[in-house]
Design a protein around this motif. Structure first.
Motif, PDB file in Angstrom:
ATOM      1  N   THR A   1       0.853  -1.181   0.000  1.00  0.00           N
ATOM      2  CA  THR A   1       0.000   0.000   0.000  1.00  0.00           C
ATOM      3  C   THR A   1       0.891   1.233   0.000  1.00  0.00           C
ATOM      4  N   LEU A   2       0.300   2.386  -0.178  1.00  0.00           N
ATOM      5  CA  LEU A   2       1.085   3.623  -0.177  1.00  0.00           C
ATOM      6  C   LEU A   2       1.741   3.885   1.172  1.00  0.00           C
ATOM      7  N   SER A   3       1.199   3.293   2.229  1.00  0.00           N
ATOM      8  CA  SER A   3       1.818   3.442   3.552  1.00  0.00           C
ATOM      9  C   SER A   3       2.876   2.373   3.806  1.00  0.00           C
ATOM     10  N   GLY A   4       3.052   1.441   2.873  1.00  0.00           N
ATOM     11  CA  GLY A   4       4.080   0.409   3.006  1.00  0.00           C
ATOM     12  C   GLY A   4       3.589  -0.913   3.550  1.00  0.00           C
ATOM     13  N   ALA A   5       2.327  -1.022   3.897  1.00  0.00           N
ATOM     14  CA  ALA A   5       1.786  -2.270   4.434  1.00  0.00           C
ATOM     15  C   ALA A   5       1.622  -3.304   3.311  1.00  0.00           C
ATOM     16  N   PRO A   6       1.819  -4.579   3.625  1.00  0.00           N
ATOM     17  CA  PRO A   6       1.627  -5.608   2.593  1.00  0.00           C
ATOM     18  C   PRO A   6       0.156  -5.732   2.211  1.00  0.00           C
ATOM     19  N   PHE A   7      -0.083  -5.993   0.941  1.00  0.00           N
ATOM     20  CA  PHE A   7      -1.445  -6.153   0.417  1.00  0.00           C
ATOM     21  C   PHE A   7      -1.439  -7.360  -0.520  1.00  0.00           C
TER      22      PHE A   7
END
Length: 186
Positions: A62-68
């Motif tokens: 994601t744009l915040s760096g979380a895995p998706f």
């Protein structure tokens, strides 16, 4: 009498100069508008995974760096709408609100796949008010699906099977993909 004639000629000349400048400014503005709203017509997507094939499991960010995770099983009956966009694509900016509106009306799970630098994508998300929509980055999914033109819309069923895939630039094209996908999902 002669003075009045000279003054009128000077005023007419000034009016003509002003009119020429106005026409040039309008011509420039018409060119800008034409570039922004010109339809690009129906386009054929490149090869790659096609309708009926299952996408592989890929972990996007994601744009915040979380895995998706992509390609993993979703709740039964869920249809995920992937929309590939870029911050410098004027057609994407025009189609994005339309696609999200259609997704909301049809009960789809929208995911935006950004092509570009993360700061530009974050600015695009903030400028367009897309905080509540999943927005991921990464080129892997675009390479697997061979997305070469934007905006490209891909619909996935709950198992990650591609229901529809096409380049879209109008509401009509977005809505035309949904019934075809709903028939395959059933």
């Amino acid at each position: 009498m002669m003075t009045a004639l000279i003054v009128s000629q000077i005023l007419l000349f000034a009016a003509i100069v002003v009119l020429v400048l106005v026409v040039l400014a309008l011509a420039r503005q018409i060119g800008v508008l034409h570039e922004r709203i010109a339809p690009i017509g129906l386009q054929q997507p490149q090869s790659g995974l096609d309708v009926g094939q299952v996408i592989p499991r890929i972990t996007m960010r994601t744009l915040s760096g979380a895995p998706f995770p992509m390609g993993e099983a979703l709740p039964p009956g869920t249809v995920r709408m992937l929309l590939f966009v870029a911050p410098d694509c004027p057609v994407c900016k025009r189609v994005l609100p339309v696609a999200l509106d259609v997704a909301r009306d049809r009960g789809l799970d929208p995911v935006l796949v950004g092509d570009g630098a993360a700061p530009e994508l974050v600015a695009m998300r903030d400028r367009m008010g897309l905080g509540g929509v999943a927005f991921v980055t990464g080129v892997e999914l675009g390479l697997v699906l061979q997305v070469s033109r934007l905006p490209t819309l891909v619909l996935l069923d709950s198992n990650g099977t591609i229901l529809a895939k096409d380049v879209v630039n109008t509401r009509r094209q977005v809505e035309a993909l949904i019934p075809a996908a709903a028939g395959r999902a059933a």
